[in-house]
Design an enzyme around this catalytic site. Structure first.
Site, PDB file in Angstrom:
ATOM      1  N   GLU A  36       0.799  -0.955   0.052  1.00 24.65           N
ATOM      2  CA  GLU A  36       0.044   0.086  -0.118  1.00 24.65           C
ATOM      3  C   GLU A  36       1.027   1.148   0.055  1.00 24.65           C
ATOM      4  OE1 GLU A  36      -2.325  -0.154   3.551  1.00 24.65           O
ATOM      5  OE2 GLU A  36      -2.684  -2.687   3.126  1.00 24.65           O
ATOM      6  N   LYS A  63      10.468   3.583   4.007  1.00 18.57           N
ATOM      7  CA  LYS A  63      10.270   4.893   3.501  1.00 18.57           C
ATOM      8  C   LYS A  63      11.182   5.444   2.301  1.00 18.57           C
ATOM      9  CE  LYS A  63       9.446   7.591   7.045  1.00 18.57           C
ATOM     10  NZ  LYS A  63       8.708   8.576   7.416  1.00 18.57           N
ATOM     11  N   CYS A 103      34.220  40.382 -13.974  1.00 17.12           N
ATOM     12  CA  CYS A 103      34.845  41.376 -14.729  1.00 17.12           C
ATOM     13  C   CYS A 103      34.913  42.694 -14.183  1.00 17.12           C
ATOM     14  CB  CYS A 103      33.885  41.532 -16.177  1.00 17.12           C
ATOM     15  SG  CYS A 103      32.355  42.037 -16.000  1.00 17.12           S
ATOM     16  N   TYR A 156      -7.226   2.004   5.229  1.00 21.56           N
ATOM     17  CA  TYR A 156      -6.239   1.065   5.174  1.00 21.56           C
ATOM     18  C   TYR A 156      -6.420  -0.068   5.964  1.00 21.56           C
ATOM     19  CZ  TYR A 156      -4.109   4.026   9.015  1.00 21.56           C
ATOM     20  OH  TYR A 156      -4.090   4.825  10.230  1.00 21.56           O
ATOM     21  N   CYS A 190      25.030  41.757 -15.562  1.00 21.22           N
ATOM     22  CA  CYS A 190      26.415  42.392 -15.711  1.00 21.22           C
ATOM     23  C   CYS A 190      26.404  43.043 -17.101  1.00 21.22           C
ATOM     24  CB  CYS A 190      27.229  41.094 -15.538  1.00 21.22           C
ATOM     25  SG  CYS A 190      28.803  41.510 -16.294  1.00 21.22           S
ATOM     26  N   CYS A 203      30.149  43.197 -11.123  1.00 23.05           N
ATOM     27  CA  CYS A 203      30.206  41.513 -11.307  1.00 23.05           C
ATOM     28  C   CYS A 203      31.400  41.191 -10.677  1.00 23.05           C
ATOM     29  CB  CYS A 203      30.470  41.524 -12.986  1.00 23.05           C
ATOM     30  SG  CYS A 203      30.839  39.901 -13.408  1.00 23.05           S
ATOM     31  N   ASP A 234       0.508  10.501   3.292  1.00 19.54           N
ATOM     32  CA  ASP A 234       1.070  11.533   4.064  1.00 19.54           C
ATOM     33  C   ASP A 234       0.116  12.337   4.655  1.00 19.54           C
ATOM     34  OD1 ASP A 234       3.084  12.584   5.757  1.00 19.54           O
ATOM     35  OD2 ASP A 234       4.019  13.597   4.469  1.00 19.54           O
ATOM     36  N   CYS A 285      33.203  40.326 -20.616  1.00 23.15           N
ATOM     37  CA  CYS A 285      33.177  39.608 -19.109  1.00 23.15           C
ATOM     38  C   CYS A 285      33.488  38.296 -19.536  1.00 23.15           C
ATOM     39  CB  CYS A 285      32.054  39.730 -18.583  1.00 23.15           C
ATOM     40  SG  CYS A 285      31.573  38.620 -16.972  1.00 23.15           S
ATOM     41  N   LYS A 318       1.921   4.725   1.469  1.00 23.98           N
ATOM     42  CA  LYS A 318       1.977   5.138   2.892  1.00 23.98           C
ATOM     43  C   LYS A 318       1.502   6.708   2.644  1.00 23.98           C
ATOM     44  CE  LYS A 318       4.503   5.623   7.139  1.00 23.98           C
ATOM     45  NZ  LYS A 318       3.972   6.627   7.457  1.00 23.98           N
TER      46      LYS A 318
END
Ligand code: IVH
Length: 668
Positions: free
Chosen positions: A115, A316, A413, A227, A427, A410, A119, A433, A117
């Site tokens: 099954e 898990k 550069c 369940y 930049c 920057c 949450d 650059c 699980k």
């Protein structure tokens, strides 16, 4: 044995911390740390208690959940609502099955109920003479809270069932949850209304179910999957879980269609792996799978311990959220000069991979998170999605943290950084650059562009740093006497690299346009441009109006394209690339196929060509190739082992082709 004082102190502190988190999670629906971090605390406590004989009845390692808050009436569970033991590896499942076979004294394959699980929040529904009399939470396993007032508002839970109307009792147990879709809708609405956002579906569901006001609770579309069964009197139920679920379904209870029965543990291992691969496609959140011995008689023989049944185990999945520390924030320069803040993290294993850095997108995001360097944060990585910082763990906020400032220049550069629109930073160095140049070259050599095999990130960085390459045309001037000077590049690799550079000169017009790295021009747009302008000179002369007349190209993209081709340096680059021999077949595009102009998703393994080749063939006939199936998809091409995308296509009624049909269509 005398127990070291340090250990006694650690055990006491762990108990205190675990009790604190138990209360936050179970009683207040406001957890502060991810479940996996909580699990690690409990595991450490269990290990210490076992090793030093420190177990005591009041330890949180033996308790389930948390004592109820006194805002609800208490409900005593006639049969305790237990927790589940967990494993994290396939090996753990196999050891579980060995224990089961031993306890049942059999060598035969045991049948298991497999099954998801869910949450969510455990619930017990108590029916007397066919009527829902009481609904309660798990609480500490013995005493829960009366939440009947809210459960009455959950539409999928039957309020009366077709059961003998005298002297019958049935307790159905299950998980209440909120679907991912409904959670996103609720948060979208909250965002629009400027309200606080919910953290995740589980907390939203938990907070809703423990509301005092049933009218407010009924506004949240909670759902439930059963369940198991607790008390049952005056009715006869089948003797295995699979059939019990069928019976519950007949009585009108919601039963998860992803529950399967497997014979032997290998079937369960496969179930878990398959469920993990489909995790993101499910409409509800899961944190693993639950494997239970199917026969109730066998369950009775196997029995349970104080906290959990011995006949069930939770497998898990790797946690999708973990806590880690932000060590630094760096500002990365992209191909077009965009500056992106990137968090350097203390490496953390999350969602199945080790994450040590993640994008923070922009300064607005940093502000929204309230993030400083040194903060502990929750990092989430779900499926293949890039990891993201979800929030700062406020309770762990240190006094000494460093705030993150917008950089003025920057870092590479030193050119000034300017704002581009509301949130983007850029930049201004352009091709001056070296960071931008490196990114540009990586893009040029990438698979979807000129596909220069062997010219990877490291080499490009080295070539640029050593001044051997300034722009894309320089790649084609590399020769063996230059490459010989490069450390780490042997003779054979150098030869291979030169061969693949030579090979890359024969390309296609869409790839060439894409390789130029024009802002906003991805593969699909490059394809559309090449389709409209089979002669590149015509594209260079196109106006914004001309471009806007192409389907899917809007004013922003058009103006970026025109701006690119109006720069002398870009025209010069194109000229030099053609001069060094980069070429493509003219009029390689035909539109005769029924695939032309269609949006197509490729999935599974194709035997006749690689995924990239198939993509190229499609692009060449004017089709669009997309990575995910949606209602906008025209066709899905399914190769061997096609999985979730194929399922989604059939759910959405999207036409699919197998490889043979695909080949026929391509050749038409
Ligand atoms: S069986 C005695 N089956 O997981 C067996 N639990 O960590 C107890 N859960 O309290 C539960 N999906 O809230 C079972 N298919 C499933 C489940 C499931 C989610 C939750 C349940 C339980 C918790 C234990």
């Amino acid at each position: 044995m005398s127990i070291p004082e340090k250990i006694q102190r650690e055990v006491a502190s762990l108990r205190k911390v675990i009790n604190h988190h138990n209360r936050l999670y179970h009683a207040l629906d406001n957890p502060e740390i991810p479940d996996s971090d909580y699990d690690s605390l409990v595991e450490r406590l269990e290990n210490l208690e076992r090793e030093y004989g420190l177990l005591s009845d009041s330890s949180p390692s033996l308790s389930v959940g948390s004592a109820p808050l006194n805002k609800f009436a208490e409900v005593q569970h006639q049969i305790p609502m237990l927790s589940l033991d967990k494993v994290f590896e396939e090996e753990g499942l196999r050891n579980f099955s060995k224990r089961i076979n031993k306890l049942l004294d059999t060598d035969k394959q045991v049948s298991y109920s497999c099954e998801p699980k869910i949450d969510g929040i455990a619930v017990s529904l108590f029916y007397k003479d066919g009527e829902l009399k009481q609904a309660s939470t798990r609480g500490d396993g013995k005493t829960g809270e009366d939440i009947t007032h809210n459960v009455l508002g959950i539409t999928c839970i039957p309020k009366s069932i077709k059961m003998k109307k005298t002297k019958t009792q049935l307790e159905v147990r299950g998980e209440i949850f909120l679907s991912k879709l409904d959670f996103n809708e609720i948060n979208d609405k909250a965002r629009k209304e400027g309200q606080k956002l919910f953290v995740n579906p589980r907390n939203t569901a938990a907070g809703t179910i423990r509301q005092l006001d049933p009218e407010r609770a009924a506004k949240v579309p909670l759902r439930m999957f059963c369940y198991g069964v607790g008390v049952n009197q005056g009715i006869s139920l089948p003797e295995n879980l699979g059939e019990i679920f069928d019976e519950l379904k007949k009585l009108g209870f919601p039963v998860n269609k992803d529950i399967k029965t497997a014979s032997g543990i290998e079937g369960c291992v496969n179930y878990c792996l398959d469920l993990y691969s489909r995790r993101d496609l499910l409409d509800y959140e899961i944190d693993g799978a639950v494997i239970k011995v199917d026969s109730l008689v066998s369950q009775g023989i196997i029995g349970e311990n104080i906290k959990a049944p011995r006949w069930a185990i939770a497998y898990k999945f790797p946690a999708e959220e973990k806590i880690t520390k932000v060590l630094d924030v760096e500002f990365q320069v992209g191909r077009t000069g965009t500056i992106t803040p990137v968090a350097r993290l203390e490496p953390v294993f999350v969602g199945g991979v080790t994450v040590s850095n993640t994008t923070l997108h922009n300064m607005d995001e940093i502000q929204r998170l309230g993030l400083s360097i040194g903060d502990e944060v929750i990092v989430r990585r779900a499926g293949d999605v890039i990891p993201k910082v979800v929030r700062v763990v406020e309770s762990k906020k240190k006094r000494k943290t460093t705030s993150i400032e917008i950089p003025s220049h920057c870092s590479v550069c030193k050119s000034p950084i300017e704002k581009d629109g509301a949130v983007l930073l850029r930049c201004t160095g352009g091709s001056l650059c070296s960071a931008q140049r490196k990114e540009m070259l990586k893009h040029f050599a990438s698979r979807s562009a000129l596909n220069i095999e062997g010219l990877g990130t490291k080499l490009i960085e080295q070539f640029v740093d050593e001044g051997l390459i300034k722009d894309a045309a320089d790649i084609f001037k590399l020769n063996s006497s230059v490459l010989i000077q490069i450390d780490r590049l042997g003779k054979k690799s150098a030869e291979n690299l030169l061969a693949s550079i030579e090979k890359s000169k024969n390309t296609t017009l869409p790839k060439f346009i894409y390789a130029l790295g024009i802002r906003e021009v991805g593969e699909a747009t490059a394809q559309a441009l090449a389709y409209r302008y089979p002669e590149i000179d015509d594209l260079l002369r196109a106006t914004v109006e001309d471009l806007e007349s192409i389907q899917d190209i809007g004013p922003t993209v058009s103006s970026k394209i025109v701006a690119f081709f109006s720069e002398i340096s870009n025209l010069d680059l194109i000229k030099r690339l053609i001069e060094v021999g980069v070429e493509w077949p003219v009029k390689s595009i035909t539109s005769s196929s029924i695939l032309s102009g269609k949006t197509i998703v490729l999935t599974g393994t194709l035997e006749s060509f690689s995924r990239q080749e198939a993509k190229d063939r499609l692009l060449a006939i004017g089709a669009k190739v997309s990575g995910s199936v949606s209602k906008n998809t025209d066709f899905v091409v399914a190769g061997l082992g096609a999985g979730s995308k194929l399922t989604k296509a059939s759910e959405l009624g999207v036409k699919t082709f197998d490889e043979q049909e695909f080949l026929t269509l391509l050749s038409q």
